[in-house]
Each structure stands twice: as structure tokens, then as C-alpha cells.
Design an enzyme around this catalytic site. Structure first.
Site, mmCIF file in Angstrom:
data_model
loop_
_atom_site.group_PDB
_atom_site.id
_atom_site.type_symbol
_atom_site.label_atom_id
_atom_site.label_comp_id
_atom_site.label_asym_id
_atom_site.label_seq_id
_atom_site.Cartn_x
_atom_site.Cartn_y
_atom_site.Cartn_z
ATOM 1 N N LYS A 128 0.859 -1.197 0.000
ATOM 2 C CA LYS A 128 0.000 0.000 0.000
ATOM 3 C C LYS A 128 0.891 1.241 0.000
ATOM 4 C CE LYS A 128 -4.279 0.987 2.526
ATOM 5 N NZ LYS A 128 -4.908 0.786 3.841
HETATM 6 O O1 G3P Z 1 -9.435 1.838 5.127
HETATM 7 C C1 G3P Z 1 -9.084 3.107 5.564
HETATM 8 C C2 G3P Z 1 -9.559 3.309 6.938
HETATM 9 O O2 G3P Z 1 -8.833 2.543 7.858
HETATM 10 C C3 G3P Z 1 -9.651 4.723 7.343
HETATM 11 O O3 G3P Z 1 -10.840 4.797 8.038
HETATM 12 O O4 G3P Z 1 -12.504 5.723 9.544
HETATM 13 O O5 G3P Z 1 -10.065 6.320 9.826
HETATM 14 O O6 G3P Z 1 -11.381 7.230 7.935
HETATM 15 P P1 G3P Z 1 -11.190 6.095 8.881
#
Ligand code: G3P
Length: 217
Positions: free
Chosen positions: A83
Site C-alpha cells: 500500500k
Molecule cells: O481503510 C481506511 C480506513 O482505515 C480509514 O478509516 O474511519 O479512519 O477514515 P477512517
């Protein structure tokens, strides 16, 4: 639509895996921190548990260092997707790592143009962050729809991996739009099975069953 588990907690992945619904896993530096585990050790354990792609994120910011980190992460297992962030250096790393035969997940995508250039640089997956766009009063699902249209217009093979999913509605809307993959926290994935009318209906059936005085076993 494929389901990826957005977590680095092995026990959470194992629980979802009991239903055979884990098509892959995504991790990031914040999720590694949350797991409290060593990145190389925990990623190896996850790769042993899940057959599909397991995203492991580089933390360098220059292309050369990202490539070096990506090569090391890719050695963990055959199902690693390296990634990289959607920066110019990240795209250079994407190009090199994908040319070497690695799966590459380009992350932190917030615009259709970013998704377009990532596809041209050879990304296996593009990760648009829906929830974080919603957080700033934009519509993350509109971005998924725009990328779907653009990729279909030109037959790009890059898979749309909807990320930063916060709600069960995000999941059904991504499926309706045609995202190839969605990655969500296990808590959201488990909620997909819930409906209050199912709970109420089951309670009523159990009460009536008790009144029959019968047993099946
Ligand atoms: O897959 C990406 C994720 O881990 C980010 O999520 O909720 O931190 O925006 P969030």
C-alpha cells in the site's frame, strides 16, 4: 463485491473468517498502532489466515524508500498488496512495484483525477476514503460513482476498493454503485446481519414455540 476486513487484529479477522466472508484484509499505520503488534509479525499471521490480498502500507515518503519498504513487505507472503500513498512519489513506487509483479494498493484517494492517474500508474487497487470526504461535507459515494464511470469508460482493470467505510449504508451503496471491493471495520461488517424486525420476529417465534411444549432434538 468483495469484502476486506479493515483491521490488524487477528482475532477479529478469524471471527469473520468463520463465515468465509473475508476476501482480503487492509491495514495501515494507524491500525497497526491499534493492534499493538509488530508490523512484520502480525502481517505474516494475517497472510497465513486469509487467502486473498492483505494490504501492508509503506511509511516512507520518497519513492526510493517506498520501493525498498514495499519490496520487504512483499516478501512476507505471496498475497501481500503493497500500500502506497497517492502522492507523486507514491505513484512512482506504484509503477515500479507493480512492474515487478506485486499487487499495489494506492491509498488516501480523494478525487477522481487521483484515481485516474493511479490506474495509469498500474495500481491493482485504488482506495477512495468515503468517510473522510463525508466528514468535510462532501459526498464520498459520489466519488465512488465517478471513479466507476471513468474506469468503465476506458476499461481500466484497477479495482475500486471503497475505504473509510463507517456505516452499513456505505456498504450497500458501494455495492449498488459497483465498487469492486469494500473494506470495513469488523464492527460494521457484523452489523450487516442485523435488523430489528429479525430480532422481534425471532422473539415471537421463540415464545410460541415454548407454548407448544415440543423439542426438535
Ligand atoms: O481503510 C481506511 C480506513 O482505515 C480509514 O478509516 O474511519 O479512519 O477514515 P477512517
Amino acid at each position: 463485491m468483495k469484502f476486506f476486513a479493515d483491521t490488524a487484529v487477528v482475532e477479529e479477522i478469524a471471527e469473520l473468517n468463520e463465515l468465509g466472508i473475508v476476501d482480503g484484509v487492509t491495514t495501515n499505520p494507524s491500525l497497526i498502532l491499534k493492534s499493538g503488534r509488530d508490523i512484520l509479525e502480525v502481517t505474516k499471521e494475517i497472510c497465513d489466515l486469509v487467502d486473498g490480498p492483505v494490504s501492508a502500507e509503506v511509511v516512507a515518503t520518497t519513492a526510493d524508500e517506498m520501493i525498498a519498504e514495499g519490496r520487504k513487505l512483499a516478501k512476507i507472503a505471496d498475497n501481500i498488496a503493497v500500500k502506497v500513498p497517492l502522492t507523486w512519489d507514491g505513484l512512482k513506487a506504484c509503477k515500479t512495484l507493480s512492474s515487478e509483479g506485486n499487487m499495489v494498493n494506492v491509498t488516501l484517494c480523494f478525487s477522481a483525477n487521483q484515481a485516474l492517474i493511479a490506474a495509469k500508474a498500474g495500481a491493482t487497487f485504488i482506495s477512495p476514503f468515503i468517510g473522510r470526504l463525508d466528514d468535510i461535507n462532501l459526498d464520498g459515494l459520489d466519488l465512488i460513482a465517478d471513479i466507476r464511470t471513468i474506469y468503465d469508460n476506458y476499461n481500466f482493470k484497477t479495482e475500486i476498493l471503497a475505504a473509510s467505510i463507517r456505516t452499513v449504508n456505505h456498504v450497500s451503496e458501494c455495492a449498488r454503485i459497483g465498487a469492486d471491493v469494500m473494506t470495513a471495520p469488523p464492527s460494521v461488517i457484523k452489523k450487516l446481519a442485523s435488523h430489528p424486525l429479525t430480532d422481534n420476529g425471532l422473539e415471537a417465534f421463540m415464545k410460541d414455540w415454548a407454548k407448544t411444549g415440543q423439542n426438535i432434538l
